[in-house]
Design a protein around this motif. Structure first.
Motif, PDB file in Angstrom:
ATOM      1  N   ALA A 189       0.827  -1.211   0.000  1.00  0.00           N
ATOM      2  CA  ALA A 189       0.000   0.000   0.000  1.00  0.00           C
ATOM      3  C   ALA A 189       0.858   1.256   0.000  1.00  0.00           C
ATOM      4  O   ALA A 189       0.573   2.232  -0.713  1.00  0.00           O
ATOM      5  N   LEU A 190       1.938   1.241   0.786  1.00  0.00           N
ATOM      6  CA  LEU A 190       2.842   2.394   0.796  1.00  0.00           C
ATOM      7  C   LEU A 190       3.570   2.535  -0.532  1.00  0.00           C
ATOM      8  O   LEU A 190       3.848   3.656  -0.990  1.00  0.00           O
ATOM      9  N   CYS A 191       3.887   1.406  -1.161  1.00  0.00           N
ATOM     10  CA  CYS A 191       4.514   1.455  -2.480  1.00  0.00           C
ATOM     11  C   CYS A 191       3.540   2.007  -3.517  1.00  0.00           C
ATOM     12  O   CYS A 191       3.940   2.725  -4.441  1.00  0.00           O
ATOM     13  N   GLY A 208      -9.895   0.277  -6.268  1.00  0.00           N
ATOM     14  CA  GLY A 208     -10.674  -0.863  -5.790  1.00  0.00           C
ATOM     15  C   GLY A 208     -10.003  -1.635  -4.672  1.00  0.00           C
ATOM     16  O   GLY A 208     -10.654  -2.480  -4.038  1.00  0.00           O
ATOM     17  N   ARG A 209      -8.729  -1.384  -4.422  1.00  0.00           N
ATOM     18  CA  ARG A 209      -8.001  -2.109  -3.378  1.00  0.00           C
ATOM     19  C   ARG A 209      -7.973  -1.353  -2.058  1.00  0.00           C
ATOM     20  O   ARG A 209      -7.454  -1.870  -1.065  1.00  0.00           O
ATOM     21  N   ILE A 210      -8.516  -0.133  -2.023  1.00  0.00           N
ATOM     22  CA  ILE A 210      -8.413   0.687  -0.816  1.00  0.00           C
ATOM     23  C   ILE A 210      -9.409   0.246   0.245  1.00  0.00           C
ATOM     24  O   ILE A 210      -9.097   0.234   1.447  1.00  0.00           O
ATOM     25  N   ALA A 211     -10.625  -0.144  -0.175  1.00  0.00           N
ATOM     26  CA  ALA A 211     -11.661  -0.526   0.796  1.00  0.00           C
ATOM     27  C   ALA A 211     -11.215  -1.650   1.724  1.00  0.00           C
ATOM     28  O   ALA A 211     -11.389  -1.550   2.959  1.00  0.00           O
ATOM     29  N   VAL A 221      -1.744  -2.144   8.477  1.00  0.00           N
ATOM     30  CA  VAL A 221      -2.449  -2.126   7.190  1.00  0.00           C
ATOM     31  C   VAL A 221      -3.397  -0.934   7.124  1.00  0.00           C
ATOM     32  O   VAL A 221      -3.504  -0.256   6.096  1.00  0.00           O
ATOM     33  N   LEU A 222      -4.088  -0.643   8.219  1.00  0.00           N
ATOM     34  CA  LEU A 222      -5.052   0.456   8.236  1.00  0.00           C
ATOM     35  C   LEU A 222      -4.366   1.808   8.035  1.00  0.00           C
ATOM     36  O   LEU A 222      -4.838   2.643   7.258  1.00  0.00           O
ATOM     37  N   LEU A 229      -4.976   6.579   0.609  1.00  0.00           N
ATOM     38  CA  LEU A 229      -6.177   7.332   0.243  1.00  0.00           C
ATOM     39  C   LEU A 229      -5.950   8.839   0.395  1.00  0.00           C
ATOM     40  O   LEU A 229      -6.424   9.634  -0.426  1.00  0.00           O
ATOM     41  N   THR A 230      -5.218   9.247   1.422  1.00  0.00           N
ATOM     42  CA  THR A 230      -4.921  10.678   1.599  1.00  0.00           C
ATOM     43  C   THR A 230      -4.121  11.219   0.419  1.00  0.00           C
ATOM     44  O   THR A 230      -4.413  12.304  -0.107  1.00  0.00           O
ATOM     45  N   THR A 231      -3.122  10.470  -0.022  1.00  0.00           N
ATOM     46  CA  THR A 231      -2.319  10.895  -1.176  1.00  0.00           C
ATOM     47  C   THR A 231      -3.174  10.989  -2.429  1.00  0.00           C
ATOM     48  O   THR A 231      -3.061  11.945  -3.215  1.00  0.00           O
ATOM     49  N   LEU A 232      -4.057  10.014  -2.615  1.00  0.00           N
ATOM     50  CA  LEU A 232      -4.921  10.010  -3.797  1.00  0.00           C
ATOM     51  C   LEU A 232      -5.864  11.208  -3.799  1.00  0.00           C
ATOM     52  O   LEU A 232      -6.031  11.887  -4.827  1.00  0.00           O
TER      53      LEU A 232
END
Length: 701
Positions: A189-191, A208-211, A221-222, A229-232
């Protein structure tokens, strides 16, 4: 060292050393000499007493490492790269070891691979050309069945990946986000954050992988999902409505951590706060999701109030959570009561002994003052007290907040407080303070009379720090208000009689004496008892002569002399009986070393010749006022134009003193009252330079 041992054994047995074995023996000795440990290198560098000695040690070790690389020494390559990392940390060039990092990454041994990836992230960056050579190795390591090797590859990709590498490996990152292993999932996720930042066309690949990340019970993981999500959302604000459906999940996770009976509280506890890092990330994400949406804000109002009331602010971890909570409250469409609660938290921060907490509180108050100015006004006294803080950064921030709080209702009280502080402020702080006061007065003053009075007081207290544009604006205000010209020139004259130490006061005073000197010497002005105020033309010229003899700023004496020369030539038509004395005064400037002043004086003397008698009055008439200044003067009330302060010199001759300080006409009673005239009183004592004198004794009108 088998080769060396065999050579020694051969010599003991009496056999001749074979020529073909000599290179092996020499190589073995070189290896043993070059393979010092990192600990020994650090010890030798620390033993250096001079910078030159340190550079010599580094240069010698780098030469040995280069030799080892050229000889393709595989046994100690990881040790040499580790030493290069330390040398790189000390600021020395280590580019020659980049290829060796790639060789270590390709190794099958985990210790070597780990050092290789560490060197890759430290010795290379995304702009390095050789970085593309490691793409295939990273892809291979992402596919092996070892979570720690996967983690090394993901960390390297997340730190230094170029846009080309992100495009090539995005599919592998997405695949690893589906892993059931939390260790791999959080790193993937960080990558993915790096991929989203570097490649615009792949920004929606991980939506679709964020939920599942936000629903995961593992805190690592959370928090990784929140970061992604913040970066997006920061890059693409149009995605905010689509992800507001995750607000309940975030609120539930935050409530679990705030609740005292949380089962995993002991595992994540830091100074009594359950996982403050995750709480801060969730609050920051809620801030992005709640901006501009009343419905989304309603979903998070309760949890924000719970965080604000239940979090202890006695330690830094709690203060960090409260700070993020306040920022979220003030950014979303929160209820008014919740906003007041947030501002009250900032008010508690202002009472802290920690300078960092006070600075953060002042910075936040400056940002939110436009959102709820009424709630911030309740902490005005505390903010004003911060102006006296020893820390210059806190004083500057407090001044910015105090200026933002000024409005029509509190202008007089706030100006009084700032003038009090101007008396005791440090020299390097006075310029900004004077500028803020002048801007506030120009923006909110209730009348021209009050504006002129206040600006004169600022120039009397800090005239050496008033900017040129503020002086020019004052002159335009006076010129655009004919009803107050007599009042202004009389007040400036007697303030200059008290002290010639303030540059701004002297400059605007000399200009006003030249423009409106006829009001001063005409005798038409009266005091509160209807007695005429007598000022002789000779006294005005004596004052200008004192200005020439002792200018307030010796570095700008030529500018002051130029203003005096202009005032003298103007006074020819206002005080015709002193024409001869004015001519003699102007002749002194004919020999000035300043070319501009010399030229001005020669031109002014030419105007005194008889052939200019007819045109002289028109040439020396008052300076015309721009139309915009006239309209601005008419849009604001003039105020009382009567003379309510009478200097003793107006009733008889008095010597011109050089005393410093605020006396007589510097009384500040009219800052808070534009009403009846003040009765004459004895001069107030001048404030001492470093004693923290207060203007309240001057405001007892």
């Amino acid at each position: 060292f088998d080769a060396d041992r065999a050579l020694r054994c051969g010599s003991r047995s009496g056999t001749e050393t074979a020529p073909e074995n000599r290179p092996a023996r020499i190589a073995a000795r070189h290896v043993s000499r070059m393979s010092i440990k990192l600990r020994e290198l650090i010890r030798s560098i620390r033993a250096c007493k001079t910078a030159a000695e340190e550079r010599a040690v580094i240069a010698r070790e780098c030469a040995l490492i280069r030799t080892a690389f050229k000889e393709d020494d595989n046994q100690f390559r990881h040790r040499n790269v580790a030493k290069l990392l330390f040398i790189h940390m000390m600021g020395y060039p280590t580019h020659f070891g980049q290829i060796e990092c790639l060789k270590l990454i390709a190794s099958s041994k985990f210790p070597e691979k780990r050092v290789g990836y560490l060197g890759l992230t430290q010795l290379l960056d995304e702009n390095t050309d050789v970085l593309m050579l490691v793409t295939n190795s990273i892809k291979t390591d992402m596919g092996v069945d070892n979570q720690y090797v996967n983690g090394l590859a993901l960390c390297a990709l997340g730190n230094i990946a170029s846009s080309e590498m992100c495009r090539s490996l995005a599919h592998e990152v997405e695949r690893m986000m589906n892993s059931t292993n939390p260790y791999i999932k959080k790193k993937a996720a960080l990558c993915a954050m790096r991929v989203v930042k570097k490649v615009d066309e792949l920004e929606d690949k991980f939506n679709g992988r964020i939920a599942p990340l936000l629903e995961d019970r593992n805190h690592g993981v959370l928090i990784s999902g929140c970061c992604l999500l913040t970066t997006l959302l920061e890059n693409k604000r149009e995605y905010v409505p689509d992800f507001r459906r995750h607000i309940p999940s975030l609120v539930r996770a935050l409530r679990n951590m705030v609740t005292s009976g949380y089962s995993n509280a002991a595992e994540y506890d830091i100074a009594g706060i359950t996982d403050p890092f995750l709480q801060a990330k969730i609050l920051r994400l809620l801030r992005l999701l709640g901006v501009g949406s009343v419905d989304a804000s309603d979903e998070m109002n309760d949890i924000l109030a719970q965080v604000a009331t239940n979090t202890e602010g006695t330690k830094n971890t709690g203060n960090a959570i409260l700070y993020e909570c306040v920022l979220t409250i003030m950014s979303i469409e929160a209820e008014s009561g919740l906003r007041v609660l947030g501002i009250n938290i900032l008010g508690r921060f202002l009472l802290s002994r920690d300078n960092n907490i006070r600075y953060v509180a002042l910075s936040t108050l400056q940002r939110v003052v436009n959102i709820d100015a009424k709630a911030v006004q309740r902490h005005r006294t505390t903010i004003i007290d911060c102006l006296k803080d020893p820390d210059i950064s806190i004083r500057k921030r407090a001044l910015d907040v105090a200026y933002a709080l000024i409005n029509e209702e509190n202008l007089k009280n706030m100006t009084k407080e700032l003038l009090n502080y101007l008396l005791v402020a440090e020299t390097d702080f006075k310029e900004e303070l004077c500028s803020k006061i002048c801007m506030a007065v120009d923006r909110y003053s209730p009348s021209r009379r009050w504006q002129i009075d206040t600006l004169i007081k600022v120039m009397c207290l800090g005239g050496n720090f008033v900017k040129e544009e503020q002086r020019e604006k004052f002159c335009r205000v006076v010129a655009a208000t004919p009803d107050l010209q007599s009042y202004t020139v009389i007040k400036l004259y007697f303030n200059m009689k008290e002290s010639l130490a303030q540059e701004a006061l002297v400059n605007v005073g000399v200009w006003c004496l030249g423009e409106f000197g006829d009001h001063l010497v005409s005798g038409r002005a009266v005091d509160p008892d209807n007695n005429p105020i007598h000022v002789a033309a000779a006294d005005v010229l004596d004052l200008l002569q004192d200005v020439v003899r002792k200018p307030p700023n010796s570095d700008k004496a030529a500018l002051t002399h130029s203003l005096v020369a202009a005032a003298l030539i103007k006074l020819v038509t206002r005080c015709p009986g002193e024409a001869d004395r004015i001519r003699r005064a102007l002749r002194r400037f004919e020999t000035s070393l300043n070319v501009d002043l010399q030229q001005r004086s020669c031109e002014f003397l030419e105007l005194l010749e008889p052939e200019w008698d007819a045109a002289r009055a028109g040439i020396l008439d008052r300076m015309p006022v721009p139309e915009k200044d006239i309209s601005g003067a008419e849009s604001r009330a003039i105020g009382d134009s009567s003379i309510d302060e009478v200097h003793p010199a107006a009733r008889g001759p008095a010597p011109i003193g050089g005393g410093g300080g605020a006396k007589d006409l510097l009384d500040l009673g009219d800052l808070l009252d534009d009403g009846p005239a003040l009765a004459p009183r004895a001069p107030a004592p001048a404030p001492s330079g470093g004693g923290g004198g207060d203007l309240l004794d001057l405001l007892d009108a």
